[in-house]
Write an enzyme that holds these catalytic residues in place. Structure first.
Site, PDB file in Angstrom:
ATOM      1  N   GLU A  29       0.805  -1.088   0.065  1.00 56.22           N
ATOM      2  CA  GLU A  29      -0.219   0.077  -0.181  1.00 56.22           C
ATOM      3  C   GLU A  29       0.921   1.434  -0.099  1.00 56.22           C
ATOM      4  O   GLU A  29       1.536   1.604   1.066  1.00 56.22           O
ATOM      5  CB  GLU A  29      -0.973   0.001   1.315  1.00 56.22           C
ATOM      6  CG  GLU A  29      -2.193   0.718   1.162  1.00 56.22           C
ATOM      7  CD  GLU A  29      -1.804   2.330   1.957  1.00 56.22           C
ATOM      8  OE1 GLU A  29      -1.357   3.151   0.917  1.00 56.22           O
ATOM      9  OE2 GLU A  29      -1.945   2.612   3.005  1.00 56.22           O
ATOM     10  N   CYS A  53      -1.773   9.314   2.904  1.00 57.30           N
ATOM     11  CA  CYS A  53      -1.393   8.657   1.430  1.00 57.30           C
ATOM     12  C   CYS A  53      -2.943   9.356   0.505  1.00 57.30           C
ATOM     13  O   CYS A  53      -2.577   9.250  -0.539  1.00 57.30           O
ATOM     14  CB  CYS A  53      -0.959   7.220   1.410  1.00 57.30           C
ATOM     15  SG  CYS A  53      -2.239   6.368   2.342  1.00 57.30           S
ATOM     16  N   GLU A  59       4.342  13.342  -4.418  1.00 58.75           N
ATOM     17  CA  GLU A  59       3.505  13.331  -2.994  1.00 58.75           C
ATOM     18  C   GLU A  59       4.463  14.006  -1.973  1.00 58.75           C
ATOM     19  O   GLU A  59       5.705  13.713  -1.759  1.00 58.75           O
ATOM     20  CB  GLU A  59       3.459  11.952  -2.594  1.00 58.75           C
ATOM     21  CG  GLU A  59       2.856  11.924  -1.297  1.00 58.75           C
ATOM     22  CD  GLU A  59       2.393  10.347  -0.799  1.00 58.75           C
ATOM     23  OE1 GLU A  59       1.268   9.798  -0.181  1.00 58.75           O
ATOM     24  OE2 GLU A  59       3.267   9.573  -0.976  1.00 58.75           O
TER      25      GLU A  59
END
Length: 477
Positions: free
Chosen positions: A249, A283, A383
């Protein structure tokens, strides 16, 4: 001050191979919160050996599923009884705002309930109909699971892996981040009180090098990882070389798309939570805001007003919305991205690289909004993991779909529209693992995970549970 001078290894507290304790400091003001033992490869060897013995020789994998369900239910009840303590310690150690950590306890309960429901309903052994012979399909545990989690939401990330792994009959070595040593040792104490058989689980704070040692360990059968995409690629390559089972993940750069008929009075407060949860260190944060060009300045103005209203400060204060970044290095990383956005030519609407006044001793970042952003800019593609939002204009819905999908990531996303059917049709076109419509909360019965560079495999519910089983077919004449 908390002092944890032992490691929870194989179900009991054991002296570490290195007696040196790591100082755990407050991200709010740098004060010393506690000291905690850290695992080294020698400790990993002991933990894997204990897990290997517990799986190969112990009772846990051979228990009836109902017995494992009962044990996980005990752990869940203990976690609920300590919910306030967990939330407060997470805020203190991580810098996560109190509203987030306390609200998150409800999510942990929903997460556990979904896994327990899935385990109760799963056909652990079933006969297949038809054919000239009889076939039985069994769902059996994989073996020793190395669960490796990040620092940003430790209890959620840990239990997302530990619960299904245990329900399926695996044994677990949980490797946690040094930043979460105190919080995760609290989880270890709850696991100790649950009364699992010897060797079934270890909880080990450790650095990256020790983490890689665990991933490469020949005694490990499956790796379950949450973290950055770069680290996920490394883990996937190591797992591939050994043909280990792996679920990943990973990161995200999710888009929130405001369709032309979106109600900004509802959407902007929703984006406050969907885009800036956990100080932006999430996230699933929807940090790319896609706005129709003919409403662009209206959207930018509304987001500016919202972001300037956010209270930044002590995460223990119930009125704080944005707390500090977890560590100094993360703060500097976010500030560097803000400077990069200015260099790339984006318009700095509010915020900037200046630390909020009076909070210089902590790891704080001023909530920052960029406009006039092109999707090719690094602040739109990479990110950032902090309270930084970018607003990108689009001309048509097809254009919005293209921009939303023009990313190496595909973890989360959102759509806002006054017409739910229109929003749903748009959501079906987004290449991402989860899409929320008009700010709906992510459920725990459905699978969670990412497309593309956002990962491999899924968590939560029945699909998440079956990531921890092997399938065996027995055929009888």
């Amino acid at each position: 001050m908390i002092t944890d001078d032992k490691l929870f290894l194989g179900g009991s507290w054991t002296k570490p191979s290195d007696p040196h304790l790591l100082d755990i400091t407050s991200p709010h003001d740098g004060s010393l919160l506690g000291r905690a033992a850290q695992a080294l490869p020698a400790d990993i060897d002991r933990a894997v050996a204990a897990a290997r013995k517990a799986f190969d020789e112990g009772p846990w994998p051979r228990l009836a599923p109902a017995d494992r369900i009962a044990a996980v239910r005990r752990l869940t009840e203990l976690r609920k009884a300590h919910a306030a303590e967990i939330a407060d310690l997470t805020s203190t150690e991580n810098g996560s705002a109190r509203w987030f950590t306390h609200a998150g306890q409800t999510g942990l309960t929903r997460q556990a309930d979904a896994y327990l429901k899935a385990a109760e309903e799963l056909a652990w052994e079933e006969a297949l109909p038809g054919g000239p012979q009889r076939s039985i399909v069994r769902r059996e545990p994989i073996g020793v699971v190395a669960a490796v989690i990040p620092w940003n939401s430790p209890f959620s990330a840990a239990l997302a892996k530990v619960l299904p792994a245990l329900l399926a009959g695996n044994t677990v070595v949980l490797k946690v981040s040094p930043e979460n040593s105190l919080t995760m040792n609290l989880l270890a104490r709850l696991l100790e009180e649950t009364g699992l058989p010897e060797g079934v689980i270890s909880v080990l704070p450790a650095d990256r090098e020790t983490s890689e040692y665990l991933v490469r360990h020949p005694g490990v059968d499956k790796i379950a990882f949450t973290g950055s995409t770069a680290a996920g690629r490394r883990i996937a390559s190591l797992a591939g070389a050994q043909l280990k089972r792996v679920s990943l993940e990973l990161g995200g750069k999710s888009a929130a798309v405001l369709l032309p008929d979106a109600d900004l009075d509802a959407a902007v407060p929703g984006l406050k939570f969907g885009s800036l949860l956990n100080n932006g260190e999430a996230c699933i944060a929807q940090t790319r805001i896609l706005a129709p060009r003919d409403r662009y300045e209206e959207v930018v103005a509304a987001l500016k007003e919202m972001m300037e209203s956010l209270r930044v400060g002590d995460p223990a204060d119930e009125h704080t919305f944005i707390g500090p970044m977890v560590r100094r290095g993360q703060q500097q990383r976010v500030l560097d991205y803000i400077r990069l956005g200015v260099e790339e030519g984006a318009r700095l609407v509010t915020g900037g690289p200046e630390v909020p006044a009076g909070l210089e001793n902590g790891h704080y970042v001023t909530p920052t909004l960029f406009a006039d952003v092109d999707n090719s800019m690094r602040i739109a593609r990479e990110e950032i993991f902090g309270p930084v939002l970018v607003v990108i204009p689009y001309d048509t819905e097809d254009d919005a779909v293209r921009i939303a999908n023009e990313s190496e990531y595909g973890l989360s996303g959102g759509v806002w529209s006054a017409d739910e059917a229109r929003a749903l049709a748009f959501a079906r076109r987004i290449r991402t693992g989860t899409v929320t419509v008009n700010g709906a909360s992510i459920g725990f019965d459905g699978p969670f995970g990412g497309f593309k560079s956002s990962g491999i495999g899924r968590e939560y519910g029945a699909v998440g549970l079956t990531q921890y089983v092997e399938y065996k077919t027995v055929t009888l004449q």
